[in-house]
Design an enzyme around this catalytic site. Sequence first.
Site, PDB file in Angstrom:
ATOM      1  N   GLN A 210      -3.074   3.253   6.785  1.00 23.21           N
ATOM      2  CA  GLN A 210      -3.171   1.839   6.416  1.00 23.21           C
ATOM      3  C   GLN A 210      -2.302   0.997   7.335  1.00 23.21           C
ATOM      4  O   GLN A 210      -1.159   1.363   7.632  1.00 23.21           O
ATOM      5  CB  GLN A 210      -2.740   1.585   4.967  1.00 23.21           C
TER       6      GLN A 210
ATOM      7  N   CYS B  10      -0.456  -7.311  -0.402  1.00 20.55           N
ATOM      8  CA  CYS B  10       0.984  -7.193  -0.641  1.00 20.55           C
ATOM      9  C   CYS B  10       1.514  -8.439  -1.367  1.00 20.55           C
ATOM     10  O   CYS B  10       1.423  -9.555  -0.848  1.00 20.55           O
ATOM     11  CB  CYS B  10       1.711  -7.001   0.681  1.00 20.55           C
TER      12      CYS B  10
ATOM     13  N   PRO C 194      -2.645   3.964  -0.715  1.00 18.54           N
ATOM     14  CA  PRO C 194      -1.466   3.918   0.142  1.00 18.54           C
ATOM     15  C   PRO C 194      -0.277   3.431  -0.674  1.00 18.54           C
ATOM     16  O   PRO C 194      -0.386   2.435  -1.395  1.00 18.54           O
ATOM     17  CB  PRO C 194      -1.848   2.893   1.216  1.00 18.54           C
TER      18      PRO C 194
ATOM     19  N   GLY D 152      -6.588   0.466 -10.082  1.00 18.04           N
ATOM     20  CA  GLY D 152      -5.703  -0.110 -11.099  1.00 18.04           C
ATOM     21  C   GLY D 152      -5.772   0.642 -12.401  1.00 18.04           C
ATOM     22  O   GLY D 152      -6.816   0.710 -13.040  1.00 18.04           O
ATOM     23  N   ASP D 153      -4.620   1.262 -12.746  1.00 19.23           N
ATOM     24  CA  ASP D 153      -4.440   1.881 -14.062  1.00 19.23           C
ATOM     25  C   ASP D 153      -5.265   3.135 -14.299  1.00 19.23           C
ATOM     26  O   ASP D 153      -5.740   3.361 -15.420  1.00 19.23           O
ATOM     27  CB  ASP D 153      -4.725   0.864 -15.180  1.00 19.23           C
TER      28      ASP D 153
ATOM     29  N   LYS E  82      -8.347  -3.389   1.539  1.00 21.99           N
ATOM     30  CA  LYS E  82      -7.892  -3.338   0.147  1.00 21.99           C
ATOM     31  C   LYS E  82      -7.281  -4.698  -0.178  1.00 21.99           C
ATOM     32  O   LYS E  82      -6.475  -5.219   0.600  1.00 21.99           O
ATOM     33  CB  LYS E  82      -6.848  -2.220   0.034  1.00 21.99           C
TER      34      LYS E  82
ATOM     35  N   GLY F  81      -3.242   5.233  -7.558  1.00 25.21           N
ATOM     36  CA  GLY F  81      -1.871   5.014  -7.104  1.00 25.21           C
ATOM     37  C   GLY F  81      -0.851   5.666  -8.018  1.00 25.21           C
ATOM     38  O   GLY F  81      -0.634   6.877  -7.988  1.00 25.21           O
ATOM     39  N   ARG F  82      -0.235   4.864  -8.891  1.00 20.64           N
ATOM     40  CA  ARG F  82       0.920   5.342  -9.655  1.00 20.64           C
ATOM     41  C   ARG F  82       0.643   6.562 -10.524  1.00 20.64           C
ATOM     42  O   ARG F  82       1.553   7.341 -10.805  1.00 20.64           O
ATOM     43  CB  ARG F  82       1.456   4.188 -10.518  1.00 20.64           C
TER      44      ARG F  82
HETATM   45  C1  LIG Z   1       5.620   2.446  -4.699  1.00 20.71           C
HETATM   46  C2  LIG Z   1       4.350   1.700  -4.375  1.00 20.71           C
HETATM   47  C3  LIG Z   1       4.096   1.342  -3.048  1.00 20.71           C
HETATM   48  C4  LIG Z   1       2.917   0.690  -2.719  1.00 20.71           C
HETATM   49  N1  LIG Z   1       2.651   0.420  -1.401  1.00 20.71           N
HETATM   50  C5  LIG Z   1       1.431  -0.079  -1.051  1.00 20.71           C
HETATM   51  C6  LIG Z   1       1.070  -0.239   0.313  1.00 20.71           C
HETATM   52  O1  LIG Z   1       1.835   0.049   1.228  1.00 20.71           O
HETATM   53  N2  LIG Z   1      -0.174  -0.720   0.585  1.00 20.71           N
HETATM   54  C7  LIG Z   1      -1.070  -1.075  -0.397  1.00 20.71           C
HETATM   55  O2  LIG Z   1      -2.184  -1.509  -0.101  1.00 20.71           O
HETATM   56  N3  LIG Z   1      -0.729  -0.942  -1.700  1.00 20.71           N
HETATM   57  C8  LIG Z   1       0.470  -0.436  -2.038  1.00 20.71           C
HETATM   58  N4  LIG Z   1       0.776  -0.236  -3.361  1.00 20.71           N
HETATM   59  C9  LIG Z   1      -0.230  -0.587  -4.376  1.00 20.71           C
HETATM   60  C10 LIG Z   1      -1.101   0.627  -4.692  1.00 20.71           C
HETATM   61  O3  LIG Z   1      -1.797   1.059  -3.540  1.00 20.71           O
HETATM   62  C11 LIG Z   1      -2.100   0.290  -5.806  1.00 20.71           C
HETATM   63  O4  LIG Z   1      -2.938  -0.729  -5.373  1.00 20.71           O
HETATM   64  C12 LIG Z   1      -1.421  -0.155  -7.101  1.00 20.71           C
HETATM   65  O5  LIG Z   1      -0.333   0.694  -7.416  1.00 20.71           O
HETATM   66  C13 LIG Z   1      -2.407  -0.196  -8.266  1.00 20.71           C
HETATM   67  O6  LIG Z   1      -2.993   1.047  -8.507  1.00 20.71           O
HETATM   68  P1  LIG Z   1      -2.450   2.014  -9.678  1.00 20.71           P
HETATM   69  O7  LIG Z   1      -2.546   1.278 -10.970  1.00 20.71           O
HETATM   70  O8  LIG Z   1      -3.358   3.222  -9.602  1.00 20.71           O
HETATM   71  O9  LIG Z   1      -1.026   2.323  -9.345  1.00 20.71           O
HETATM   72  C14 LIG Z   1       1.969   0.363  -3.720  1.00 20.71           C
HETATM   73  C15 LIG Z   1       2.245   0.708  -5.046  1.00 20.71           C
HETATM   74  C16 LIG Z   1       3.413   1.372  -5.381  1.00 20.71           C
HETATM   75  C17 LIG Z   1       3.654   1.752  -6.808  1.00 20.71           C
END
Ligand SMILES: Cc1cc2nc3c(=O)[nH]c(=O)nc-3n(C[C@H](O)[C@H](O)[C@H](O)COP(=O)(O)O)c2cc1C
Length: 378
Positions: free
Chosen positions: A76, A107, A21, A212-213, A149, A235-236
């Site tokens: 979520q 958060c 999310p 993560g990553d 999460k 995520g990213r």
């Molecule tokens: C722009 C953005 C918005 C996010 N919003 C949420 C959110 O609403 N809820 C949540 O659980 N995590 C949120 N996250 C965290 C991601 O879900 C994820 O846990 C985090 O980016 C790490 O994973 P990654 O390394 O694959 O990006 C957000 C991350 C980003 C970059």
Amino acid sequence: MTRMPLVLRGREFPIPVVLAPMAGVTNIPFRAQCRQFGPGLIYVSEMVMAAALVHGNEKTKKMVAFGPDEDFRSLQIYGSDPEFVGRAVRALCEQDIADHIDMNFGCPANKVTRKGGGAAVPVKRNLTRAIMRAAVQAAEPYGVPITCKFRIGINDDIVTFLDTGKAAEEEGIAMIALHARTAEQHYGGNAHWEYIAQLKQAVTSIPVLGNGDIWEASDAVRMMDETGCDGVVVGRGCLGKPWLFRDLVDAFSGNDVQPSPNLGFVLNVMLEHAQGLMAIMGPEFGIRNFRKHCGWYLTGYPVGSEVRRAFATVASFAELQEIAARLDHSMTLVPGGERLARGHTNGPIKVVLPDGYLENRDDMTLPDDAHETAVSGG
Ligand SMILES: Cc1cc2nc3c(=O)[nH]c(=O)nc-3n(C[C@H](O)[C@H](O)[C@H](O)COP(=O)(O)O)c2cc1C
């Protein structure tokens, strides 16, 4: 170690991949782009506030919408008052809005943690359990699974993920995901996958996902191999790169992953994504909303700063087409471009908790954000 299948609401997801999310990103048009490349995965919506759902907030109603072709609807929610969470989950289930509800306990935003909300909630063990229980009890009659999460903890000294994972298992949560950073890390440094391995060792009766990553499909396979986790949350890595889900499906199916696309392919996806946003948000707001995605799509393509600036201020679909038409469609990604970070990268941050917050970790005092209707992020 036995790997657990991902089964939610009686449906098995053979490719163990979940879209994370992301507030402001994982809306209907973005999910549609991702699904096009990787059908049959779990794609989670933007986070909505339990309190806003209970109050019937108009903006929130729009955010909980799903496209007609979304055959599995994952939403979520965020909430830190068990009563509000229970009421919000019941309302979602009664109205048959979602097939699966995920809860955000990660958060790291300062305005939330300083009131005892967000990533600070897991510090309060009984409150965390009560929130989980309220959600599970409200969803149970409808057969809607609840997942959670969370992060490692507040910082290296206040580590909560094992307690939270065990609590989830005992309270009837269907699946858990660990973003392997502390709140203090925010989005900086590297994710500590070794904690995902520890969680998988400790929680044995429900699937444990790692987050993560994951920037490339090979990272997901490696995370599962190194940690023994049952699936991954991405995520990213998929910002400006929804075809990452095609790569993930290929990697988990034992097929070769396709090379990174040329710019022409990327531009076509961009135009389609922008049209999707405009259809939902209206032409003006839709194209403005798309601006942030442009930078992500162009990450690693050497288009030059002038072109980047033009995309960042694009004001109409015609202008977007016009900029796209000027570019060399055969341009390829710079070497290593796949791993260039997109989205948040900042951290560490100083996490402020309410005064005396750590003195009693078993009290049930509600965070001051409990009835907040507008928080974003994870
Ligand atoms: C722009 C953005 C918005 C996010 N919003 C949420 C959110 O609403 N809820 C949540 O659980 N995590 C949120 N996250 C965290 C991601 O879900 C994820 O846990 C985090 O980016 C790490 O994973 P990654 O390394 O694959 O990006 C957000 C991350 C980003 C970059």
